[in-house]
Design a protein around this motif. Structure first.
Motif, PDB file in Angstrom:
ATOM      1  N   GLY A   1       5.885  12.629  -2.774  1.00 15.11           N
ATOM      2  CA  GLY A   1       5.084  12.052  -1.692  1.00 15.11           C
ATOM      3  C   GLY A   1       3.757  12.776  -1.535  1.00 15.11           C
ATOM      4  N   GLU A   2       3.794  14.099  -1.694  1.00 11.54           N
ATOM      5  CA  GLU A   2       2.560  14.884  -1.620  1.00 11.54           C
ATOM      6  C   GLU A   2       1.619  14.523  -2.772  1.00 11.54           C
ATOM      7  OE1 GLU A   2       4.865  18.750   0.307  1.00 11.54           O
ATOM      8  OE2 GLU A   2       4.068  18.872  -1.724  1.00 11.54           O
TER       9      GLU A   2
ATOM     10  N   LEU B   1       5.266   7.193   0.180  1.00  5.75           N
ATOM     11  CA  LEU B   1       6.256   6.609  -0.731  1.00  5.75           C
ATOM     12  C   LEU B   1       7.039   5.483  -0.076  1.00  5.75           C
ATOM     13  CD1 LEU B   1       7.880   9.820  -2.266  1.00  5.75           C
ATOM     14  CD2 LEU B   1       6.306   8.231  -3.407  1.00  5.75           C
ATOM     15  N   HIS B   2       7.335   4.483  -0.879  1.00  5.71           N
ATOM     16  CA  HIS B   2       8.292   3.468  -0.469  1.00  5.71           C
ATOM     17  C   HIS B   2       9.655   4.146  -0.431  1.00  5.71           C
ATOM     18  CE1 HIS B   2      10.699  -0.158  -0.384  1.00  5.71           C
ATOM     19  NE2 HIS B   2       9.595  -0.857  -0.184  1.00  5.71           N
ATOM     20  N   GLU B   3      10.464   3.788   0.549  1.00  6.66           N
ATOM     21  CA  GLU B   3      11.796   4.401   0.651  1.00  6.66           C
ATOM     22  C   GLU B   3      12.618   4.150  -0.611  1.00  6.66           C
ATOM     23  OE1 GLU B   3      15.593   3.649   3.366  1.00  6.66           O
ATOM     24  OE2 GLU B   3      13.877   4.394   4.500  1.00  6.66           O
ATOM     25  N   GLU B   4      12.358   3.055  -1.295  1.00  9.87           N
ATOM     26  CA  GLU B   4      13.069   2.726  -2.534  1.00  9.87           C
ATOM     27  C   GLU B   4      12.440   3.461  -3.713  1.00  9.87           C
ATOM     28  OE1 GLU B   4      15.898   0.957  -2.247  1.00  9.87           O
ATOM     29  OE2 GLU B   4      15.410   0.917  -0.126  1.00  9.87           O
TER      30      GLU B   4
ATOM     31  N   TYR C   1      17.686  19.359  -4.685  1.00  4.79           N
ATOM     32  CA  TYR C   1      16.733  18.925  -5.709  1.00  4.79           C
ATOM     33  C   TYR C   1      16.178  17.541  -5.365  1.00  4.79           C
ATOM     34  CZ  TYR C   1      15.070  17.794 -10.460  1.00  4.79           C
ATOM     35  OH  TYR C   1      14.312  17.441 -11.556  1.00  4.79           O
ATOM     36  N   LEU C   2      17.056  16.617  -5.022  1.00  2.00           N
ATOM     37  CA  LEU C   2      16.602  15.256  -4.705  1.00  2.00           C
ATOM     38  C   LEU C   2      15.697  15.246  -3.473  1.00  2.00           C
ATOM     39  CD1 LEU C   2      19.852  13.210  -5.412  1.00  2.00           C
ATOM     40  CD2 LEU C   2      17.874  13.537  -6.891  1.00  2.00           C
ATOM     41  N   ALA C   3      16.039  16.015  -2.465  1.00  2.42           N
ATOM     42  CA  ALA C   3      15.202  16.089  -1.260  1.00  2.42           C
ATOM     43  C   ALA C   3      13.836  16.691  -1.576  1.00  2.42           C
ATOM     44  CB  ALA C   3      15.908  16.905  -0.172  1.00  2.42           C
ATOM     45  N   ALA C   4      13.824  17.763  -2.360  1.00  2.81           N
ATOM     46  CA  ALA C   4      12.560  18.417  -2.722  1.00  2.81           C
ATOM     47  C   ALA C   4      11.701  17.508  -3.597  1.00  2.81           C
ATOM     48  CB  ALA C   4      12.836  19.743  -3.433  1.00  2.81           C
TER      49      ALA C   4
ATOM     50  N   SER D   1       0.826  -1.216   0.000  1.00  2.00           N
ATOM     51  CA  SER D   1       0.000   0.000   0.000  1.00  2.00           C
ATOM     52  C   SER D   1       0.858   1.264   0.000  1.00  2.00           C
ATOM     53  CB  SER D   1      -0.955   0.017   1.204  1.00  2.00           C
ATOM     54  OG  SER D   1      -1.835  -1.083   1.139  1.00  2.00           O
ATOM     55  N   LEU D   2       1.891   1.251  -0.859  1.00  2.00           N
ATOM     56  CA  LEU D   2       2.794   2.390  -0.978  1.00  2.00           C
ATOM     57  C   LEU D   2       2.925   2.804  -2.441  1.00  2.00           C
ATOM     58  CD1 LEU D   2       5.644   1.283   1.466  1.00  2.00           C
ATOM     59  CD2 LEU D   2       3.962   3.100   1.841  1.00  2.00           C
TER      60      LEU D   2
END
Length: 142
Positions: A95-96, A101-104, A86-89, A63-64
């Motif tokens: 996710g929004e 989100l799955h961490e992968e 950029y990657l963090a944003a 369910s991700l």
């Protein structure tokens, strides 16, 4: 002039989602990596959660949501700090848009040599040189 490919999986399936993803990615790329949105191309593809596996289980089972983003930029045009921001944003914004989100979930910034990358039939290196010639001071005639 980046080319960006986004592949995603989410339970959210509104018709507007692909356009929202393209818009968000283009905005972040312009704001953080300083790339002109007028020459940014974004390809967005959806994958069924039952067909996406992370950690040995499908996203449907977990369910991700998840995404894979690949952006091509000219080598040396961004700092390590810009790329990290950029990657963090991206992770936060996706996710929004997609839900938990799955961490992968991945993003890859491909830095391509300017003489091997371009659009409209010209490499980025040729565009850079042409731009330098336009602003170079002219010598006075002797």
């Amino acid at each position: 002039m980046p080319l960006i490919t986004v592949t995603y999986s989410s339970v959210r399936n509104e018709p507007s989602l692909k356009a929202e993803i393209a818009s968000a990615v283009s905005d972040l790329t312009a704001r953080i990596l300083r790339k002109d949105p007028k020459v940014t191309a974004v390809i967005v593809k959806s994958v069924d959660a039952a067909d996406w596996f992370a950690g040995g289980k499908s996203l449907a089972e977990q369910s991700l949501a998840s995404f894979w983003l690949d952006v091509h930029v000219s080598e040396g045009t961004n700092t390590k700090d810009e790329k990290a921001a950029y990657l963090a944003a991206l992770f936060q914004r996706m996710g929004e848009l997609l839900g938990p989100l799955h961490e992968e979930s991945y993003a890859h910034i491909d830095e391509v040599k300017g003489d091997a990358y371009g659009f409209g039939g010209l490499t980025q290196e040729r565009r850079y040189i042409a731009g330098q010639l336009e602003v170079a001071p002219r010598k006075a005639a002797a």
